[in-house]
Design a protein around this motif. Structure first.
Motif, PDB file in Angstrom:
ATOM      1  N   SER A   1      11.900  39.514  70.681  1.00 31.01           N
ATOM      2  CA  SER A   1      11.814  40.210  69.430  1.00 31.01           C
ATOM      3  C   SER A   1      10.870  38.582  69.254  1.00 31.01           C
ATOM      4  CB  SER A   1      12.660  38.849  67.669  1.00 31.01           C
ATOM      5  OG  SER A   1      12.548  39.319  66.707  1.00 31.01           O
ATOM      6  N   ASP A   2       9.487  38.512  68.228  1.00 30.21           N
ATOM      7  CA  ASP A   2       9.114  37.717  68.119  1.00 30.21           C
ATOM      8  C   ASP A   2       9.345  36.051  67.767  1.00 30.21           C
ATOM      9  OD1 ASP A   2       9.474  39.141  65.825  1.00 30.21           O
ATOM     10  OD2 ASP A   2       7.631  38.527  64.746  1.00 30.21           O
ATOM     11  N   ALA A   3      10.644  37.114  66.831  1.00 29.29           N
ATOM     12  CA  ALA A   3      11.784  34.983  66.121  1.00 29.29           C
ATOM     13  C   ALA A   3      11.839  34.575  67.426  1.00 29.29           C
ATOM     14  CB  ALA A   3      12.665  36.085  65.382  1.00 29.29           C
ATOM     15  N   ALA A   4      11.942  35.466  68.755  1.00 29.50           N
ATOM     16  CA  ALA A   4      12.174  34.674  69.877  1.00 29.50           C
ATOM     17  C   ALA A   4      11.351  32.543  70.147  1.00 29.50           C
ATOM     18  CB  ALA A   4      12.195  35.047  71.159  1.00 29.50           C
ATOM     19  N   VAL A   5      10.196  33.343  70.178  1.00 25.23           N
ATOM     20  CA  VAL A   5       8.378  32.768  70.185  1.00 25.23           C
ATOM     21  C   VAL A   5       8.179  31.552  68.805  1.00 25.23           C
ATOM     22  CG1 VAL A   5       8.332  33.201  71.694  1.00 25.23           C
ATOM     23  CG2 VAL A   5       7.057  34.667  69.833  1.00 25.23           C
ATOM     24  N   ASN A   6       8.544  32.433  67.001  1.00 20.98           N
ATOM     25  CA  ASN A   6       7.514  31.834  65.903  1.00 20.98           C
ATOM     26  C   ASN A   6       9.355  31.603  65.562  1.00 20.98           C
ATOM     27  OD1 ASN A   6       5.086  32.705  66.904  1.00 20.98           O
ATOM     28  ND2 ASN A   6       5.611  35.211  65.676  1.00 20.98           N
ATOM     29  N   ALA A   7       8.963  29.973  64.093  1.00 20.87           N
ATOM     30  CA  ALA A   7       9.718  29.617  63.482  1.00 20.87           C
ATOM     31  C   ALA A   7       9.700  30.199  62.765  1.00 20.87           C
ATOM     32  CB  ALA A   7       9.388  28.275  63.265  1.00 20.87           C
ATOM     33  N   TYR A   8      10.037  31.371  61.757  1.00 14.65           N
ATOM     34  CA  TYR A   8      10.223  31.442  60.964  1.00 14.65           C
ATOM     35  C   TYR A   8      11.389  31.055  60.119  1.00 14.65           C
ATOM     36  CZ  TYR A   8       7.405  35.866  62.911  1.00 14.65           C
ATOM     37  OH  TYR A   8       6.855  36.592  63.694  1.00 14.65           O
ATOM     38  N   PRO A   9      11.246  31.099  58.675  1.00 11.35           N
ATOM     39  CA  PRO A   9      12.593  30.005  58.339  1.00 11.35           C
ATOM     40  C   PRO A   9      13.423  31.700  57.700  1.00 11.35           C
ATOM     41  CG  PRO A   9      10.295  29.269  56.504  1.00 11.35           C
ATOM     42  CD  PRO A   9      10.069  31.346  58.107  1.00 11.35           C
ATOM     43  N   GLY A  10      15.086  31.254  58.410  1.00  9.69           N
ATOM     44  CA  GLY A  10      15.917  31.776  58.375  1.00  9.69           C
ATOM     45  C   GLY A  10      16.448  32.279  59.687  1.00  9.69           C
ATOM     46  N   TRP A  11      15.503  31.834  60.178  1.00  7.46           N
ATOM     47  CA  TRP A  11      15.281  33.069  61.882  1.00  7.46           C
ATOM     48  C   TRP A  11      16.005  32.118  63.107  1.00  7.46           C
ATOM     49  CZ3 TRP A  11      14.818  39.234  61.633  1.00  7.46           C
ATOM     50  CH2 TRP A  11      15.283  39.801  60.941  1.00  7.46           C
ATOM     51  N   GLY A  12      16.213  31.239  62.903  1.00  5.24           N
ATOM     52  CA  GLY A  12      16.618  30.058  63.815  1.00  5.24           C
ATOM     53  C   GLY A  12      18.145  30.668  64.724  1.00  5.24           C
ATOM     54  N   GLY A  13      18.557  31.747  64.383  1.00  2.00           N
ATOM     55  CA  GLY A  13      19.850  31.688  64.756  1.00  2.00           C
ATOM     56  C   GLY A  13      19.703  32.680  65.815  1.00  2.00           C
TER      57      GLY A  13
ATOM     58  N   ALA B   1      17.367  31.856  67.756  1.00  2.00           N
ATOM     59  CA  ALA B   1      17.225  30.704  69.459  1.00  2.00           C
ATOM     60  C   ALA B   1      18.004  31.499  70.477  1.00  2.00           C
ATOM     61  CB  ALA B   1      17.874  30.297  68.531  1.00  2.00           C
ATOM     62  N   SER B   2      18.942  32.877  69.829  1.00  2.00           N
ATOM     63  CA  SER B   2      19.228  33.516  71.272  1.00  2.00           C
ATOM     64  C   SER B   2      18.085  34.576  71.457  1.00  2.00           C
ATOM     65  CB  SER B   2      20.748  34.461  70.301  1.00  2.00           C
ATOM     66  OG  SER B   2      19.832  35.572  69.374  1.00  2.00           O
ATOM     67  N   LYS B   3      16.925  35.547  70.847  1.00  2.00           N
ATOM     68  CA  LYS B   3      16.446  36.260  71.693  1.00  2.00           C
ATOM     69  C   LYS B   3      15.465  34.709  72.967  1.00  2.00           C
ATOM     70  CE  LYS B   3      17.321  39.675  69.974  1.00  2.00           C
ATOM     71  NZ  LYS B   3      17.847  41.599  71.132  1.00  2.00           N
ATOM     72  N   ALA B   4      15.526  34.199  72.381  1.00  2.00           N
ATOM     73  CA  ALA B   4      14.576  32.505  72.896  1.00  2.00           C
ATOM     74  C   ALA B   4      15.381  32.306  74.421  1.00  2.00           C
ATOM     75  CB  ALA B   4      14.475  31.723  72.209  1.00  2.00           C
ATOM     76  N   ALA B   5      16.878  32.274  74.132  1.00  2.00           N
ATOM     77  CA  ALA B   5      17.923  32.096  75.378  1.00  2.00           C
ATOM     78  C   ALA B   5      17.445  33.348  76.293  1.00  2.00           C
ATOM     79  CB  ALA B   5      19.192  31.950  75.015  1.00  2.00           C
TER      80      ALA B   5
END
Ligand SMILES: NC(=O)c1ccc[n+]([C@@H]2O[C@H](COP(=O)([O-])OP(=O)(O)OC[C@H]3O[C@@H](n4cnc5c(N)ncnc54)[C@H](OP(=O)(O)O)[C@@H]3O)[C@@H](O)[C@H]2O)c1
Length: 241
Positions: free
Chosen positions: A140-152, A155-159
């Motif tokens: 997901s792009d949430a793996a590389v961007n710090a969107y509010p609410g998308w931390g959990g 972080a899982s997609k970054a891992a």
């Protein structure tokens, strides 16, 4: 199983992106091994796609090691895998909680579904991967961007991205892709935006040609955006016409 036949294992294939990809691969003659938790829905998908290709479907939860082992037995029974697509994932709580309020148990569950289960799936089928097999992690792009609410979830997609990237460097004979599919009109996306109209988001089918290119061509291992790859493919088709 004929030597030229190709087999893909897709997790989370009963709805959303996984179903769209299963339909796309069935159309192209791939044999499919499919899973998702809802047995009835998965059975409907199996019945639909069995009209086009060979489909094996076992319902279950990818966070369950015994279920992953059962899928691996099927993979070996098919003569091995040409592709493993780790697509099933968990969003976590909806509405999306800020990091300071993120329930730790919920974070553990998201990490189990989005990081531990895909790695467990890969380890379970490692001996069934054919030479040059594709391993595709849907991130997901949430793996590389710090969107509010998308931390959990992020972080899982970054891992998952990092695990997949290291897998690629450790296994140069595999083609390993971690792919951001972009925003899609699916149940998960609706859960991320409860009560909002998401009808402007593309249907998951739009991203399937890019995923099929990764599975059938010989692109280098790496991170891909399905939307960008789709644009490159569309431009290439236009200039060839
Ligand atoms: N939609 C988006 O905008 C978007 C954006 C970026 C990334 N993604 C990623 O794309 C992937 C697909 O998302 P989607 O939007 O298509 O989701 P979706 O519509 O919610 O579909 C998820 C699929 O996975 C299955 N699944 C979920 N948890 C599972 C588990 N523990 N074990 C087995 N199967 C499970 C679901 O079936 P059951 O519930 O019956 O198990 C369903 O078939 C996910 O990895 C997601 O993080 C989506």
């Amino acid at each position: 199983m004929h030597a030229t036949e190709r087999t893909a294992l897709i997790t989370g294939a009963s709805r959303g992106l996984g179903l769209a990809l299963a339909r796309g691969l069935a159309h192209r003659g791939w044999n499919l091994i499919l899973t998702a938790r809802d047995a009835e829905r998965l059975g409907d998908v199996r019945d639909e796609l069995a009209r086009q290709t060979h489909v094996a479907a076992i319902p279950g939860d990818v966070t369950d090691a015994r279920h992953r082992d059962a899928l691996a037995v099927l993979a070996r029974g098919h003569g091995g895998l040409d592709a493993l697509i780790n697509n099933a994932g968990a969003l976590g709580p909806s509405p999306l909680p800020p990091v300071l309020e993120y329930p730790l148990e919920a974070l553990r569950a998201v990490l189990e579904a989005n990081v531990v289960a895909p790695l467990g799936m890969l380890q379970a089928v490692r001996d069934a991967l054919k030479p040059g097999a594709r391993v595709l992690s849907i991130t997901s792009d949430a793996a590389v961007n710090a969107y509010p609410g998308w931390g959990g979830y992020g972080a899982s997609k970054a891992a998952l991205e990092q695990l997949t990237a290291v897998l690629g460097t450790e296994n140069p004979t595999l083609r390993v892709y971690w792919v951001d599919p972009g925003d899609l009109r699916t149940d998960m996306h609706q859960a991320a935006y409860p009560g909002e109209d998401i009808s402007d988001r593309p249907l998951p089918e739009v991203r399937v040609p890019a995923l099929i290119t990764l599975l059938e061509d010989a692109l280098p291992s790496g991170r891909y955006s399905a939307a960008s790859l789709g644009t490159v493919l569309a431009n290439a088709r236009e200039s060839a016409a």
